[in-house]
Design an enzyme around this catalytic site. Sequence first.
Site, short mmCIF file in Angstrom:
data_model
loop_
_atom_site.label_atom_id
_atom_site.label_comp_id
_atom_site.label_asym_id
_atom_site.label_seq_id
_atom_site.Cartn_x
_atom_site.Cartn_y
_atom_site.Cartn_z
N GLN A 70 0.74 -1.27 0.05
CA GLN A 70 -0.14 0.21 -0.07
C GLN A 70 0.82 1.29 0.06
O GLN A 70 1.81 1.44 0.62
CB GLN A 70 -0.93 0.07 1.27
CG GLN A 70 -1.84 1.21 1.06
CD GLN A 70 -2.76 1.20 2.51
OE1 GLN A 70 -2.29 1.88 3.66
NE2 GLN A 70 -3.83 0.96 2.45
N CYS A 100 -6.64 6.62 5.52
CA CYS A 100 -5.80 7.08 6.49
C CYS A 100 -6.35 8.74 6.97
O CYS A 100 -6.31 9.13 5.95
CB CYS A 100 -4.39 7.11 6.56
SG CYS A 100 -3.33 7.61 7.65
N LYS A 139 -8.22 1.19 -0.89
CA LYS A 139 -8.89 1.17 0.50
C LYS A 139 -9.55 2.60 0.73
O LYS A 139 -8.65 3.22 1.08
CB LYS A 139 -7.98 0.39 1.52
CG LYS A 139 -8.53 0.31 2.60
CD LYS A 139 -7.68 -0.59 3.62
CE LYS A 139 -8.29 -1.03 4.83
NZ LYS A 139 -8.54 -0.01 6.00
#
Length: 328
Positions: A70, A100, A139
């Site tokens: 990632q 995030c 994600k």
Amino acid sequence: MKIGHVDTGNLTVFAPLAGITNLPMRLLAKRAGCGLVCSEMISSNGLVYNSAKTVQLLDSVPAEKPLSVQIFGADPEIMADAARIVQAAGADILDINFGCSVKKILKSHSGSALMRDPSLAERIIAAVRRAITIPLTIKIRSGWDASGAQALAIARLAQDGGVDAVAVHPRTATQGFAGHADWRIIAAVKKALSIPVIGNGDVNTAADALRMLKETGCDGVMVGRAAIGNPMIFRQILAALDGRAASPVTDDQRIALMVAYVQDSVRYLGEETASRMMRSRLCWFVKGMRDASQFRSSIRFIASQAEAMELIRRYARSIDAPAVVESF
């Protein structure tokens, strides 16, 4: 589960966790049956500008394959260059972080900040997709409000841009890890897409994994915090999927996990670095065990592999785990 041309072996995924899912931790998950393991979040700038510490995060071994790496960033061309580096390093899948919500990441317009900038998100996905031939995933979170509208918009944009799978953690950017994950958003994303959708959030037991699959229809289950110190959760999920009872993790197994984690950390990170890490990380494995507080106190000043092993050995004896003690 297939992501592009990559067969993950089963539908379990170990979530990328900053500062946690390094090579030794990923190896524990693979030995416990995890299908796909993910690197911790890696800076695209750090890769492109050849930061030694950042590049080291790409270290891998065949035993953990397939591996998803990632990256995060906000510059499409730098992200594309970083993706090329990741592919050249041997990663099987490239993942872009859209989830995030740490302040430092948001200030750089990366992570969850991309979910409220669809134009930039689209440019990044397009640039990275052109740069690599390995499967590409993203994600995401719910977005910046609880409706899930941003998740749906970004997921559709990603599919149109050639992304091969989407992982959904249905908490808002402002929630962090607080509150509850709204699995209805996973279900909505799954209904909207034809590519695989991986569910993430509040999977703490094998029963949770089965319930997520049933309630959302997702193609894979991603486990994060619940696997820290207990990678055996992947074995338990696979057992439950086969209709077998998920056996509880024994004290012997937890001791064996600690031993393997120390050995792998020293092997791949070096004894000095590994020893410092063990002062806090070995605590993960003894949560809820007898005399755990005494063990936590004993490991605060670990300085060598030998010392770490001796402290584990003493603890194993104190909780009557002789079979494990004699095995190392």
